[in-house]
Design an enzyme around this catalytic site. Sequence first.
Site, PDB file in Angstrom:
ATOM      1  CD  GLU A 188      -2.211  -2.169   0.906  1.00 41.39           C
ATOM      2  OE1 GLU A 188      -1.186  -2.708   1.377  1.00 41.39           O
ATOM      3  OE2 GLU A 188      -3.152  -2.829   0.418  1.00 41.39           O
TER       4      GLU A 188
ATOM      5  CG  HIS B 295     -10.594  -6.078   7.322  1.00 42.03           C
ATOM      6  ND1 HIS B 295     -10.640  -6.946   6.262  1.00 42.03           N
ATOM      7  CD2 HIS B 295      -9.310  -6.063   7.714  1.00 42.03           C
ATOM      8  CE1 HIS B 295      -9.443  -7.455   6.037  1.00 42.03           C
ATOM      9  NE2 HIS B 295      -8.619  -6.925   6.910  1.00 42.03           N
TER      10      HIS B 295
END
Lengths: 472, 346
Positions: A206, A275
């Site tokens: 990322e 998440h």
Amino acid sequence: MPIPVLMPALSPTMEKGNLAKWLKSEGDKVRSGDVIAEIETDKATMEVEAADEGTLGRILVAEGTVDVPVNTPIAMILGEGEDAAALGAAAAAPAAPAAVAAPGERERVSPTVSSPAEAPVSDTVTMAAPAATAASAEPEVPPGTEMLTMTMREALRDAMAEEMRRDPDVFVMGEEVAEYQGAYKVTQGLLAEFGAARVIDTPITEHGFAGLGVGAALAGLKPIVEFMTFNFAMQAIDQIINSAAKTLYMSGGQMGCAIVFRGPNGAAARVGAQHSQDYSSWYSHIPGLTVIAPSTAADAKGLLKAAIRSPNPVVFLENEILYGHSFPVPRLDDFVLPIGRARVARAGDDVTIVAWSNGMSYALKAAEELASAGIAAEIIDLRTLRPLDTDSIVASVMKTGRCVVVEEGWQQSGVGAEIAARLIDRAFDYLDAPVMRVSGKDVPMPYAANLEKLALPSVGELVAAAKAVCYR
Amino acid sequence: MAKKKNRAPTTALANAGPNDDIGEETRRRLYEVQVIIREAEQRAFDLFLQNLVKGTSHLSLGQEAIAAGFAVAMRPSDLSFCTYRGHAHTLARGVPIEKVLGELMQRDNGLMRGKGGSMHLTSVEHGVMGSYAIIGAHLPIACGAALRAQYKGADDVSVCFFGDGTTNIGAFHEALNFAAVWKLPVVFVCENNLYMEYTPIGEVTAVAHPAADRASAYGLERIVIDGNDADAVYRVAQTAFARARAGEGPSLIECLTYRHSGHSRADPAKYRPEGELERWKERDPIKIYRERLIQFGFEETAIAAIEANVRRMVEDATATCKAAAPPAVEILFSDVYADGGWAWRN
């Protein structure tokens, strides 16, 4: 109101499945977490749990039905004190148009489903087509425009495809965006049309690929960087803030960064604390960034196209729950919406509800309930979080004198806190009650369905808050 | 100006090589750039002691050959990415000294009009695509710029400079991996000055050569060079750039060097063992290169003229900057968004 149980997805990309078996019958009491049915695809089977407590009022999809689309209501659960008569009222609800319909809208939007049930309740399509913005009386969609029904997922894909056709410097990159066509299938079909040079599968990096996008943008390309979810983008937040947002200023205006960071933000369902975080307030804190969080497919399409054309770095916050929901989208060759303008999603005089992204789901349902209690709520869908359309919020609150903000994120230093502060600055004399916030609870997101439900804002909390500011 | 050309080296200078692969004019430029960096940075340090440069600054005294060797080998369209220790790389690309000193001295004539400072020197017109003060962040960014070249079919190269300490952060590895996977035209240059801030790099790194010993993990050649010899740097840069322009992918080059000053500001660098600095000063890149020029037939007067000219440039730049106004207060609110303004506008 009766609560629909929707056909769940075994995976983010599942589109339909078979209803293998009902384990409960109509009239059975159910508690949150009870297994009520089994569904299956060619890959796996899954148990359907009740998320709510009550009585299984009606089974809408019979055992043995095949190819039931995801999000189809398969049953209705009656709350305490409700009886089967409530089902009729609930079934009628989606047919009631939202208060502000698009001028000249031709097709009444039908729910996504063609289920065997009679007029199933859907929580997907109660929103109006994009109408006038709050600040402007000009309609965003010309009168008479044909409306197509499409999912948020399709609208996002179409926005990217249209912009990639228009500008050869636009490309998309991220994990699994090319060959696999997106973990949530948002980039479906793009590789086939645009090829591997413009639809780029990255390694799981990322920070790395966000920086790669920034470098490409600094050098003149127009990258769209997909994060599989914004939860993973915390690894990349240094690049988003330090590299993308600050470079124009630090370089004395020499070098800007035209880039879009996009992907699902916030809670999905039963995926736990790491998440399920809402980053709305995090990114909206940063000068130099633009932050967009649409709630409808039309807004998603029009605003993503605007974001891709923007010369500034844009954080585009999507929502996994909304991906599969269908909405009317204008059939226009080039539908681009202005960034930074809120939308009056429903007009009313008694209380202003401010929401964005999936918060709009709560707002629209709460407004229906409030209407039946004689309270006319005005809903402002922010659509853009930075720049925040303060004028539209203030104009609404000057009319209603009351405001409730619904936010899936935490209260402290949240968007709701900012809106409350701005209303004190600019509309203090018009407020008849304190601004209230209905927010995610101040805990990491729990996993279990009943706890998760409690941790998120609810329609009930929003209705109660709206009544409270109306002293009702 | 020296007139004798193609004179073979007569001593056993390390990495000297034959004269004609570099040539007189390039050698002259390599020396001049090193002297510009040396003189401008020493001036920056003096101005810091006079309280005319604030905040922090990180000097490359002793590391000039790396900046000079790569910059002189670059084409104007090639792009440089550097760290907060970036004065040298900015000056080496031809940015005027007064623009750099003006920025350090918080003047309106500075490169970024006082909005960036020492750690963020940027000059897009010279290909200096920013100085990045977060360790590791600019390695992926340089790859992104290299991706642009590949995407557009251009043959420019992105050159990314960083210190030995950067080799232990994740971004180093993320960037090397995808640069190798996609064969990006990027050259990674590790300036191994032996210290990660105040700690010897060997104490915190699993391998002896923090960059070169990791190269094989990404399918790259192991390259370690004498970073104090501008000829060696120039030659390795040419090889790496040719490889990048030919579509053969990235290179990772570890340049051994030494920081004459401390990590930043007035760090006296007391953590260094006695005698270490003195030994490295024997290998001062400017001293080495001055001798090199004489070896290749440059006249002492020609060399002295280069030095005198640079000193005059630094004096002039200092005077200009001292006389320059501070940044106009109105610019506080400009350049936050791309329309030049502060508030976002459609």
